[in-house]
Design a protein around this motif. Structure first.
Motif, PDB file in Angstrom:
ATOM      1  N   SER A  38       0.862  -1.170   0.000  1.00 40.08           N
ATOM      2  CA  SER A  38       0.000   0.000   0.000  1.00 40.08           C
ATOM      3  C   SER A  38       0.904   1.227   0.000  1.00 40.08           C
ATOM      4  CB  SER A  38      -0.900  -0.020   1.241  1.00 40.08           C
ATOM      5  OG  SER A  38      -1.768   1.086   1.226  1.00 40.08           O
ATOM      6  N   LEU A  39       0.842   2.009  -1.078  1.00 38.73           N
ATOM      7  CA  LEU A  39       1.759   3.129  -1.268  1.00 38.73           C
ATOM      8  C   LEU A  39       1.004   4.444  -1.360  1.00 38.73           C
ATOM      9  CD1 LEU A  39       3.836   1.416  -4.083  1.00 38.73           C
ATOM     10  CD2 LEU A  39       4.436   1.542  -1.661  1.00 38.73           C
ATOM     11  N   LYS A  40       1.719   5.527  -1.045  1.00 35.27           N
ATOM     12  CA  LYS A  40       1.169   6.879  -1.147  1.00 35.27           C
ATOM     13  C   LYS A  40       2.330   7.838  -1.361  1.00 35.27           C
ATOM     14  CE  LYS A  40       1.259   7.399   3.891  1.00 35.27           C
ATOM     15  NZ  LYS A  40       2.635   7.046   3.907  1.00 35.27           N
ATOM     16  N   GLU A  41       2.028   9.107  -1.491  1.00 37.01           N
ATOM     17  CA  GLU A  41       3.084  10.107  -1.648  1.00 37.01           C
ATOM     18  C   GLU A  41       3.969  10.101  -0.405  1.00 37.01           C
ATOM     19  OE1 GLU A  41       3.735  14.896  -2.377  1.00 37.01           O
ATOM     20  OE2 GLU A  41       1.706  14.101  -2.216  1.00 37.01           O
ATOM     21  N   PRO A  42       5.290  10.021  -0.578  1.00 37.02           N
ATOM     22  CA  PRO A  42       6.175  10.052   0.587  1.00 37.02           C
ATOM     23  C   PRO A  42       6.224  11.442   1.207  1.00 37.02           C
ATOM     24  CG  PRO A  42       7.471   9.975  -1.430  1.00 37.02           C
ATOM     25  CD  PRO A  42       6.035   9.846  -1.826  1.00 37.02           C
ATOM     26  N   THR A  43       6.409  11.491   2.506  1.00 32.12           N
ATOM     27  CA  THR A  43       6.630  12.772   3.169  1.00 32.12           C
ATOM     28  C   THR A  43       8.084  13.182   2.945  1.00 32.12           C
ATOM     29  OG1 THR A  43       7.357  11.792   5.258  1.00 32.12           O
ATOM     30  CG2 THR A  43       4.960  12.171   4.986  1.00 32.12           C
ATOM     31  N   ALA A  44       8.398  14.421   3.247  1.00 30.69           N
ATOM     32  CA  ALA A  44       9.778  14.886   3.121  1.00 30.69           C
ATOM     33  C   ALA A  44      10.700  14.082   4.032  1.00 30.69           C
ATOM     34  CB  ALA A  44       9.868  16.374   3.447  1.00 30.69           C
ATOM     35  N   ALA A  45      10.248  13.774   5.233  1.00 32.38           N
ATOM     36  CA  ALA A  45      11.063  12.986   6.162  1.00 32.38           C
ATOM     37  C   ALA A  45      11.309  11.582   5.632  1.00 32.38           C
ATOM     38  CB  ALA A  45      10.395  12.927   7.538  1.00 32.38           C
ATOM     39  N   GLN A  46      10.278  10.983   5.051  1.00 36.44           N
ATOM     40  CA  GLN A  46      10.459   9.654   4.462  1.00 36.44           C
ATOM     41  C   GLN A  46      11.465   9.706   3.322  1.00 36.44           C
ATOM     42  OE1 GLN A  46       6.293   8.861   3.587  1.00 36.44           O
ATOM     43  NE2 GLN A  46       6.260   7.239   5.147  1.00 36.44           N
ATOM     44  N   TRP A  47      11.353  10.684   2.464  1.00 39.87           N
ATOM     45  CA  TRP A  47      12.272  10.835   1.341  1.00 39.87           C
ATOM     46  C   TRP A  47      13.703  10.910   1.840  1.00 39.87           C
ATOM     47  CZ3 TRP A  47      12.117  15.578  -2.488  1.00 39.87           C
ATOM     48  CH2 TRP A  47      12.991  15.348  -3.547  1.00 39.87           C
ATOM     49  N   GLY A  48      13.909  11.600   2.934  1.00 42.30           N
ATOM     50  CA  GLY A  48      15.249  11.726   3.518  1.00 42.30           C
ATOM     51  C   GLY A  48      15.856  10.398   3.935  1.00 42.30           C
ATOM     52  N   GLU A  49      15.029   9.388   4.164  1.00 42.63           N
ATOM     53  CA  GLU A  49      15.535   8.090   4.593  1.00 42.63           C
ATOM     54  C   GLU A  49      16.259   7.338   3.485  1.00 42.63           C
ATOM     55  OE1 GLU A  49      13.274   5.645   7.297  1.00 42.63           O
ATOM     56  OE2 GLU A  49      11.873   7.315   7.610  1.00 42.63           O
ATOM     57  N   TRP A  50      15.990   7.675   2.233  1.00 42.52           N
ATOM     58  CA  TRP A  50      16.718   7.014   1.135  1.00 42.52           C
ATOM     59  C   TRP A  50      17.446   8.012   0.236  1.00 42.52           C
ATOM     60  CZ3 TRP A  50      11.308   7.161   0.884  1.00 42.52           C
ATOM     61  CH2 TRP A  50      10.765   7.818  -0.207  1.00 42.52           C
ATOM     62  N   ASP A  51      17.367   9.292   0.565  1.00 39.61           N
ATOM     63  CA  ASP A  51      18.080  10.300  -0.221  1.00 39.61           C
ATOM     64  C   ASP A  51      19.576  10.008  -0.195  1.00 39.61           C
ATOM     65  OD1 ASP A  51      18.312  12.643  -1.783  1.00 39.61           O
ATOM     66  OD2 ASP A  51      18.865  13.789  -0.003  1.00 39.61           O
ATOM     67  N   GLY A  52      20.207  10.028  -1.333  1.00 37.94           N
ATOM     68  CA  GLY A  52      21.636   9.740  -1.434  1.00 37.94           C
ATOM     69  C   GLY A  52      21.939   8.298  -1.784  1.00 37.94           C
ATOM     70  N   MET A  53      20.957   7.420  -1.615  1.00 40.34           N
ATOM     71  CA  MET A  53      21.148   6.031  -2.033  1.00 40.34           C
ATOM     72  C   MET A  53      20.952   5.948  -3.541  1.00 40.34           C
ATOM     73  SD  MET A  53      19.053   3.847   0.777  1.00 40.34           S
ATOM     74  CE  MET A  53      19.721   3.512   2.367  1.00 40.34           C
ATOM     75  N   LYS A  54      21.436   4.871  -4.130  1.00 43.80           N
ATOM     76  CA  LYS A  54      21.313   4.711  -5.577  1.00 43.80           C
ATOM     77  C   LYS A  54      20.813   3.319  -5.935  1.00 43.80           C
ATOM     78  CE  LYS A  54      25.121   7.820  -6.486  1.00 43.80           C
ATOM     79  NZ  LYS A  54      25.000   8.833  -7.456  1.00 43.80           N
ATOM     80  N   GLY A  55      20.250   3.229  -7.113  1.00 48.97           N
ATOM     81  CA  GLY A  55      19.880   1.943  -7.688  1.00 48.97           C
ATOM     82  C   GLY A  55      18.880   1.158  -6.878  1.00 48.97           C
ATOM     83  N   VAL A  56      19.082  -0.144  -6.888  1.00 47.31           N
ATOM     84  CA  VAL A  56      18.153  -1.064  -6.240  1.00 47.31           C
ATOM     85  C   VAL A  56      18.066  -0.795  -4.734  1.00 47.31           C
ATOM     86  CG1 VAL A  56      17.653  -3.489  -5.744  1.00 47.31           C
ATOM     87  CG2 VAL A  56      18.481  -2.835  -8.000  1.00 47.31           C
ATOM     88  N   GLU A  57      19.170  -0.433  -4.108  1.00 49.36           N
ATOM     89  CA  GLU A  57      19.137  -0.148  -2.668  1.00 49.36           C
ATOM     90  C   GLU A  57      18.182   1.003  -2.366  1.00 49.36           C
ATOM     91  OE1 GLU A  57      20.294  -1.926  -0.093  1.00 49.36           O
ATOM     92  OE2 GLU A  57      20.886  -3.359  -1.637  1.00 49.36           O
ATOM     93  N   ALA A  58      18.207   2.044  -3.200  1.00 48.40           N
ATOM     94  CA  ALA A  58      17.287   3.166  -3.010  1.00 48.40           C
ATOM     95  C   ALA A  58      15.848   2.710  -3.218  1.00 48.40           C
ATOM     96  CB  ALA A  58      17.629   4.297  -3.965  1.00 48.40           C
ATOM     97  N   ASP A  59      15.614   1.880  -4.231  1.00 51.00           N
ATOM     98  CA  ASP A  59      14.265   1.382  -4.495  1.00 51.00           C
ATOM     99  C   ASP A  59      13.752   0.539  -3.337  1.00 51.00           C
ATOM    100  OD1 ASP A  59      14.313   2.634  -6.976  1.00 51.00           O
ATOM    101  OD2 ASP A  59      14.834   0.798  -8.063  1.00 51.00           O
ATOM    102  N   LEU A  60      14.581  -0.368  -2.849  1.00 47.00           N
ATOM    103  CA  LEU A  60      14.181  -1.213  -1.720  1.00 47.00           C
ATOM    104  C   LEU A  60      13.824  -0.372  -0.500  1.00 47.00           C
ATOM    105  CD1 LEU A  60      16.875  -4.032  -2.019  1.00 47.00           C
ATOM    106  CD2 LEU A  60      14.417  -4.294  -2.406  1.00 47.00           C
ATOM    107  N   MET A  61      14.666   0.611  -0.192  1.00 47.13           N
ATOM    108  CA  MET A  61      14.427   1.443   0.985  1.00 47.13           C
ATOM    109  C   MET A  61      13.184   2.310   0.795  1.00 47.13           C
ATOM    110  SD  MET A  61      15.289   2.122   4.038  1.00 47.13           S
ATOM    111  CE  MET A  61      16.984   1.711   4.344  1.00 47.13           C
ATOM    112  N   ALA A  62      13.018   2.902  -0.381  1.00 52.10           N
ATOM    113  CA  ALA A  62      11.855   3.757  -0.633  1.00 52.10           C
ATOM    114  C   ALA A  62      10.556   2.976  -0.472  1.00 52.10           C
ATOM    115  CB  ALA A  62      11.943   4.365  -2.030  1.00 52.10           C
TER     116      ALA A  62
END
Length: 94
Positions: A38-62
């Protein structure tokens, strides 16, 4: 004078507020069975949790952060489901 902005020609005007993805194959983790995301628009704080990650790792975390499902469980979902989920989230960040 009030004006209404519209999307430029050829561009999608709106992103759905939420999205539920039924997993092609349920996954088990920590005694739980997950059958959907179940997905929705991420909050700014949530976005910060994977900001700077790349590729599959960023996708998994997001997907983990936005869905509230542990990252270890998200790592077990099929690639097609992960891609669908991560692309939905990415639309908010363009």
């Amino acid at each position: 004078m009030d004006t209404v902005a519209s999307a430029p020609e050829g561009q999608v005007a709106a992103i759905p507020d939420d999205m539920v993805i039924t997993l092609r194959k349920p996954v088990e983790h920590g005694g739980m069975t997950y059958t959907e995301l179940s997905l929705k628009e991420p909050t700014a704080a949530q976005w910060g949790e994977w900001d700077g990650m790349k590729g599959v790792e960023a996708d998994l975390m997001a997907v983990s952060v936005v869905s509230g499902i542990p990252r270890q469980a998200i790592a077990k979902i099929g690639a097609r489901d992960l891609i669908l989920a991560s692309r939905y989230i990415a639309r908010f960040l363009d």
